[in-house]
Design an enzyme around this catalytic site. Structure first.
Site, mmCIF file in Angstrom:
data_model
loop_
_atom_site.group_PDB
_atom_site.id
_atom_site.type_symbol
_atom_site.label_atom_id
_atom_site.label_comp_id
_atom_site.label_asym_id
_atom_site.label_seq_id
_atom_site.Cartn_x
_atom_site.Cartn_y
_atom_site.Cartn_z
ATOM 1 N N TRP A 19 0.841 -1.413 0.023
ATOM 2 C CA TRP A 19 -0.114 0.085 0.115
ATOM 3 C C TRP A 19 0.745 1.307 0.035
ATOM 4 C CZ3 TRP A 19 -4.350 -0.427 -2.107
ATOM 5 C CH2 TRP A 19 -5.026 -1.662 -1.917
ATOM 6 N N ASP A 60 -1.576 6.539 6.200
ATOM 7 C CA ASP A 60 -2.669 5.588 5.616
ATOM 8 C C ASP A 60 -3.146 4.577 6.853
ATOM 9 O OD1 ASP A 60 -4.502 3.637 4.383
ATOM 10 O OD2 ASP A 60 -3.147 3.393 2.911
ATOM 11 N N LYS A 67 -12.465 -1.885 6.135
ATOM 12 C CA LYS A 67 -11.924 -2.967 6.931
ATOM 13 C C LYS A 67 -12.000 -2.941 8.395
ATOM 14 C CE LYS A 67 -8.787 -2.957 3.267
ATOM 15 N NZ LYS A 67 -7.979 -2.116 2.640
HETATM 16 C C1 LIG Z 1 -7.276 -1.301 1.658
HETATM 17 C C2 LIG Z 1 -6.325 -0.574 1.554
HETATM 18 C C3 LIG Z 1 -6.292 0.524 0.794
HETATM 19 C C4 LIG Z 1 -7.068 0.815 -0.455
HETATM 20 O O1 LIG Z 1 -8.420 1.072 0.157
HETATM 21 P P1 LIG Z 1 -9.427 1.387 -1.005
HETATM 22 O O2 LIG Z 1 -10.560 1.813 -0.172
HETATM 23 O O3 LIG Z 1 -9.904 -0.132 -1.863
HETATM 24 O O4 LIG Z 1 -8.832 2.356 -2.107
HETATM 25 C C5 LIG Z 1 -4.987 1.221 1.072
HETATM 26 N N1 LIG Z 1 -4.351 1.162 2.244
HETATM 27 C C6 LIG Z 1 -4.370 0.196 2.960
HETATM 28 C C7 LIG Z 1 -3.375 0.106 4.100
HETATM 29 C C8 LIG Z 1 -5.373 -0.757 2.729
HETATM 30 O O5 LIG Z 1 -5.382 -1.540 3.875
#
Ligand SMILES: *Cc1c(COP(=O)(O)O)cnc(C)c1O
Length: 362
Positions: free
Chosen positions: A102, A172, A196
């Site tokens: 990511w 993030d 998540k």
């Molecule tokens: C799932 C995830 C993303 C991407 O998320 P989307 O909502 O599908 O764009 C980005 N960073 C991390 C750490 C993730 O687990």
């Protein structure tokens, strides 16, 4: 299948059953609104209250000071990779920690808007760990330092932040948002896709320190302009109403049923320890991917050696009602995602299955 399985999906992921039950109750008619949340104006009194509730829960859970703006945005966490770079990189340089897949995606998007500099990379070690704080030094001219607090695919989590001095820290937190206390004031921007830990897909949360809004350049596309979105309290256009409603419900569950982030962390640690203890006691039958100090409390990644053992493990687990254990297509192996809403009983069931599977095949 009419029964719910134990859901180890990496995302969209399991939601708390009490929340789903409550939502089912309110699906035809949100109390007092005369229709469901999907069928009323985002400018109505009923939606105002729903929106306020979601913000209030997040604020209370994180002890979020008043100088932070809470935004609900579309495009998932992936669009935040671009949005933050368009707003704050804007042709300049920023520092990025490359700690997994990511982080790499965030860097890739930032390149389109300036110069992301990789100040630490775990790539040569196959992303088994996070940097120690002393391994990261931030450039004096960096617009920000970008971190990924939990790498969902590799299963490594950051517990000790690097010292960025006066440089704003962006994070993030998609896969560990509201899973434990974080000391939010160390971050100038924290963002997460909801799917998540706190809701359904289709909505991302961004917590942004308001002084940063002064740096936003003019003439960005309206929906990618943090300042405009902040001035309109996420309601510049029609927001993801159902997602915001769900976030309100799930954060309410964390706040009131679980009892806050300290209690959430205690439960999450208990769950993670159950699985890591099997891995550690297995004598190498299960091999964990992450180094011990950065083992994720959210995504437990491991491999099984030898022939088709891994395939059989996943197949038999699925047959036993343990779903979603296949690792990400980019790295393979197994991954148990054990987010906030996955109950202890689900993890216990996987624990027992792993012990039995080794007995039969070890
Ligand atoms: C799932 C995830 C993303 C991407 O998320 P989307 O909502 O599908 O764009 C980005 N960073 C991390 C750490 C993730 O687990």
């Amino acid at each position: 299948m009419s029964e719910r399985f134990h859901n180890f999906s990496a995302g969209p992921a399991v939601l708390p059953v009490p929340v789903l039950e409550e939502v089912r109750e309110e699906l035809l008619c949100y109390p007092g609104a005369g229709a469901s949340v999907m069928e009323i104006s985002h400018r109505s009194e009923a939606f105002d209250a729903i929106h306020a509730m979601a913000k209030d829960n997040i604020k209370a859970l994180l002890n979020l000071p008043d100088d932070y703006q809470i935004l609900f945005l579309q495009g998932g966490a992936s669009l935040q990779f671009s949005m933050l770079a368009m707003n704050f990189l804007n042709g300049g340089a920023a520092d990025y920690v490359e700690c997994g897949t990511w982080a790499q995606k965030a860097i890739g998007e930032a390149k389109k808007h300036g110069t992301p500099r990789i100040v630490w990379s775990g790539k040569a070690e196959n992303f088994k760990r996070m940097p120690r704080p002393d391994e990261v030094s931030v450039g004096a001219d960096a617009a920000y330092l970008h971190l990924t607090s939990n790498e969902t695919i590799q299963g490594v989590e950051m517990f000790d932040l690097p010292d960025a001095g006066k440089t704003p820290v962006f994070c993030d937190a998609s896969s560990n948002f509201l899973s434990r206390p974080t000391g939010i004031t160390k971050y100038a921007l924290m963002y997460a896709g909801a799917q998540k830990n706190i809701g359904p897909s289709g909505v991302a949360v961004a917590l942004l320190r308001k002084d940063l809004l002064e740096r936003v350049p003019a003439n960005l596309p309206s929906l990618l302009d943090y300042k405009l979105m902040a001035e309109n309290d996420s309601l510049y256009n029609t927001p993801p109403c159902f997602g915001i409603y769900m976030i309100g419900k799930v954060t309410g569950w964390i706040r009131n049923t679980i009892g806050g982030l300290d209690a959430m962390e205690a439960l999450n640690r208990k769950k993670a320890n159950l699985l890591y203890s099997v891995i550690d006691a297995s004598g190498g039958f299960y091999k964990g991917h992450a180094e011990v100090q950065n083992r994720s409390l959210m995504n437990v990644t491991f491999i099984l050696d030898g022939g088709d053992l891994e395939k059989r493990f996943i197949k038999e687990a699925t047959a036993a009602g343990l779903d979603g254990l296949k690792g990400h297509r980019s790295v393979g192996g197994c991954r148990a995602s054990i987010y906030n809403a996955l109950p202890l009983e689900g993890v216990q069931a996987l624990h027992d299955f792993m012990v039995e599977f080794q007995k039969k095949n070890g």
